[in-house]
Design an enzyme around this catalytic site. Sequence first.
Site, mmCIF file in Angstrom:
data_model
loop_
_atom_site.group_PDB
_atom_site.id
_atom_site.type_symbol
_atom_site.label_atom_id
_atom_site.label_comp_id
_atom_site.label_asym_id
_atom_site.label_seq_id
_atom_site.Cartn_x
_atom_site.Cartn_y
_atom_site.Cartn_z
ATOM 1 N NE ARG A 205 -10.717 15.528 -29.361
ATOM 2 C CZ ARG A 205 -11.306 15.184 -28.219
ATOM 3 N NH1 ARG A 205 -12.571 15.483 -27.992
ATOM 4 N NH2 ARG A 205 -10.645 14.545 -27.292
ATOM 5 C CE1 TYR B 119 -4.138 1.884 0.388
ATOM 6 C CE2 TYR B 119 -2.647 3.415 1.489
ATOM 7 C CZ TYR B 119 -3.865 3.150 0.877
ATOM 8 O OH TYR B 119 -4.780 4.150 0.738
ATOM 9 C CG ASP C 120 -1.412 18.521 -21.497
ATOM 10 O OD1 ASP C 120 -0.835 17.421 -21.442
ATOM 11 O OD2 ASP C 120 -2.621 18.634 -21.743
ATOM 12 C CG PHE D 145 -7.213 18.208 -24.008
ATOM 13 C CD1 PHE D 145 -7.249 17.658 -25.276
ATOM 14 C CD2 PHE D 145 -7.518 17.406 -22.926
ATOM 15 C CE1 PHE D 145 -7.568 16.321 -25.459
ATOM 16 C CE2 PHE D 145 -7.834 16.059 -23.104
ATOM 17 C CZ PHE D 145 -7.864 15.520 -24.371
ATOM 18 C CB THR D 146 -12.112 17.739 -23.626
ATOM 19 O OG1 THR D 146 -11.157 16.676 -23.555
ATOM 20 C CG2 THR D 146 -12.516 17.929 -25.083
ATOM 21 C CG PHE E 196 -16.375 14.428 -26.531
ATOM 22 C CD1 PHE E 196 -16.166 15.499 -25.684
ATOM 23 C CD2 PHE E 196 -15.481 13.373 -26.509
ATOM 24 C CE1 PHE E 196 -15.076 15.511 -24.812
ATOM 25 C CE2 PHE E 196 -14.388 13.376 -25.642
ATOM 26 C CZ PHE E 196 -14.193 14.449 -24.794
ATOM 27 C CE LYS F 12 -4.223 10.553 -24.114
ATOM 28 N NZ LYS F 12 -4.403 11.893 -23.649
HETATM 29 C C1 LIG Z 1 -5.473 12.711 -22.982
HETATM 30 C C2 LIG Z 1 -5.094 14.073 -22.669
HETATM 31 C C3 LIG Z 1 -5.298 14.624 -21.400
HETATM 32 C C4 LIG Z 1 -6.061 13.906 -20.303
HETATM 33 O O1 LIG Z 1 -5.455 12.721 -19.921
HETATM 34 P P1 LIG Z 1 -6.278 11.404 -19.524
HETATM 35 O O2 LIG Z 1 -5.209 10.414 -19.249
HETATM 36 O O3 LIG Z 1 -7.156 11.043 -20.676
HETATM 37 O O4 LIG Z 1 -7.083 11.726 -18.316
HETATM 38 C C5 LIG Z 1 -4.841 15.907 -21.173
HETATM 39 N N1 LIG Z 1 -4.237 16.623 -22.134
HETATM 40 C C6 LIG Z 1 -4.047 16.136 -23.375
HETATM 41 C C7 LIG Z 1 -3.381 16.978 -24.402
HETATM 42 C C8 LIG Z 1 -4.474 14.849 -23.686
HETATM 43 O O5 LIG Z 1 -4.296 14.391 -24.926
#
Ligand SMILES: *Cc1c(COP(=O)(O)O)cnc(C)c1O
Length: 462
Positions: A388, A78, A221, A130-131, A454, A264
């Site tokens: 998008r 843990y 980011d 970004f969303t 979306f 990613k």
């Molecule tokens: C995917 C993404 C996020 C959010 O990350 P999650 O792992 O999906 O929560 C933030 N910024 C960018 C540019 C992304 O592509």
Amino acid sequence: MAKKIIKKRSWAEPFKIKMVELLKMTTPEHRQKAIAAAGYNTFLLKSEDVYIDLLTDSGTNAMSDRQWAGLMLGDEAYAGSKNYYHLETAVKKFYGYKYLVPTHQGRGAENILSKCLIKEGDIIPGNMYFTTTRLHQELAGGIFEDVIIDEAHDSSNLHPFKGNIDLNKVNALIKKYGATKIPYICVATTVNMAGGQPISLENLKALRKLTEKHGIKIILDMTRVAENAYFIQQREKGYANKSIASIVKEICSLTDGATMSAKKDALVNIGGFLAVNDKKVFEEARNMVVIYEGLHTYGGLAGRDLEAMAIGIEESLSDDHMAARVGQVIYLGEKLMEAGIPIVQPIGGHGIFIDAKKFLPHVKQAQFPAQALAAAIYTDSGVRTMERGVVSAGRKANGENYFPKLELVRLTIPRRVYTQAHMDVITESIEHVYQNRKKIKGLEMVYEPKYLRFFQARFKPI
Ligand SMILES: *Cc1c(COP(=O)(O)O)cnc(C)c1O
């Protein structure tokens, strides 16, 4: 004397395939039913009904044998898991940040960062929204302001660094609101919503100079920082002989912290983190992660996930990996361009973005052309893409729809998953849909969730 012929040499993957996942092949009739049952939203399709899945490059990576072996080394204590310390070492070594807070994925880090740094009424400039990032800024009381260069909003502009920040826009915000209202600038690498477009180091350095003068932080980011570094290596003066790893380190060194979706670039299926250099911010974030994610040495992840992430970070910075990764995306993009398909240019790092306004000029933006096109491509071949455009952009606080300039269908390429033959099949399908584009009708939204619509919205043909 014979003229020397210089022939372009092909790139190929720096790996071989050791295990395969079998796919189900479907008929057009089956797909017609499946997309109707999914409310014409590709997010609501069953993965089983998909042949080539280009919905996202998020968490869809193929891990290496080293990463799979790493899973077996998971220390599921843990507290104080040794995989946490491995990850901390990797983040320090490859990105240079001092303090690490693991989170279950990127948005977990965005939530904590926003809560730590944003006060009610603060302004958060960023190179395109970004969303999830913008939503967390808004939920923390902040207001997002787009400061990306104008070229980014034009799908045919060939600017090599369309992710760059317009310093005049930043200056104007400082003048209008005062620097104390701006806790940080959110800088995205290979800007997702602009079509995977990179920011240059020259631009980032200039931004650093400007923000330093005003005491404004830069938060990266860094979700696709290695892909951004590849474009810097290929396009920016003075970087042709620098490694991806050294360029990534330089990018990070110009910022005060970062949020990361490791799903990613970092080649895992789940994971993320917040990394900062300021000890005070770290202490607050480390305290907050306990509320939202889990103890600060696991952040909502299993020890094995932390291990796979630590290994994936290192693999993602290999020059050969990145040349093949972006090489495959460019291969697909060039084939589509040869076929006359309108796509965002220059070709981005993680996918191809089709310009749905140009593809379907007869469908009004209020009738969701990108959503309709994604449904049509799926029906044609079982290739799953995503919208998008106006659906992703959502609504403003006053309830009005955002109508973004870019109305795109995204073909995101998972890392190390598909072959060149898959890329050829995708091209043929989109060509076929293009030839029959006049038959595609717009959609009407029949169900709309309040947040990030979306993902779950449902539609029917008009
Ligand atoms: C995917 C993404 C996020 C959010 O990350 P999650 O792992 O999906 O929560 C933030 N910024 C960018 C540019 C992304 O592509």
